[in-house]
Design a protein around this motif. Sequence first.
Motif, mmCIF file in Angstrom:
data_model
loop_
_atom_site.group_PDB
_atom_site.id
_atom_site.type_symbol
_atom_site.label_atom_id
_atom_site.label_comp_id
_atom_site.label_asym_id
_atom_site.label_seq_id
_atom_site.Cartn_x
_atom_site.Cartn_y
_atom_site.Cartn_z
ATOM 1 N N GLN A 200 0.818 -1.204 0.000
ATOM 2 C CA GLN A 200 0.000 0.000 0.000
ATOM 3 C C GLN A 200 0.857 1.261 0.000
ATOM 4 O O GLN A 200 0.488 2.275 -0.608
ATOM 5 N N SER A 201 2.011 1.213 0.656
ATOM 6 C CA SER A 201 2.878 2.395 0.725
ATOM 7 C C SER A 201 3.322 2.856 -0.659
ATOM 8 O O SER A 201 3.460 4.054 -0.914
ATOM 9 N N GLU A 204 0.664 4.882 -2.787
ATOM 10 C CA GLU A 204 0.448 6.277 -2.431
ATOM 11 C C GLU A 204 1.397 7.215 -3.158
ATOM 12 O O GLU A 204 1.276 8.436 -3.046
#
Length: 208
Positions: A200-201, A204
């Motif tokens: 998920q990082s 972004e």
Amino acid sequence: MNKVGGFIVVCLICLIWVLGGCEPKTPETESEKSSEISFLTADSIEIYGGFFEGSPQSSTILLFHQGGSTARGEYADIIPRLSSLEYHVLAIDQRTGGQRYGSYNRTVANFPLGRYSYCDAKEDIKAAVSFAQERVSGSKIILWRSSYSAALAILYAAEYPENIDGVLAFSPASGKPMEGCRPDSAFTGVEVPLILLRPQSEMEIEVV
């Protein structure tokens, strides 16, 4: 088992490892299972690596590393698991590698560090697939790659779908160093099964 079915099995294995639930049988030592290999690319680079023999009817998994690394170092915990499941495994030192993860890249020892770009390593994929096709004739071939090499695997899948049976792409690179070989336009041309995973990082980050 058909192409899609075999690929789904490998994908499930990957997801089980990520979740920490896989306990395969105790693998043999690397020296018992592997043989040192080398082959030439179309632009005359000698690529070094290791081939891990599996059972005769098994698929062949080609492991490719991220920048500054080696496949044996990066996949040190994964190779024994794949071997214990009787896959054939080819793990090579690409021309854009180094000593990350504590393993020495034998391919880059023959020329100055930084001589080749990530895009140049496309030739390493082509040569590795050809080697695997000759070494284990008739075996299904799956490309397992991370970072810049994952991006190159997607490009390869779009250009040569007849040569492989699936791609596992982990965090394919998409930044400035990939200028000229980004996979963005290739996705619509990929006809083989493909699984692409990112944390998920990374999602972004705008460029990703």
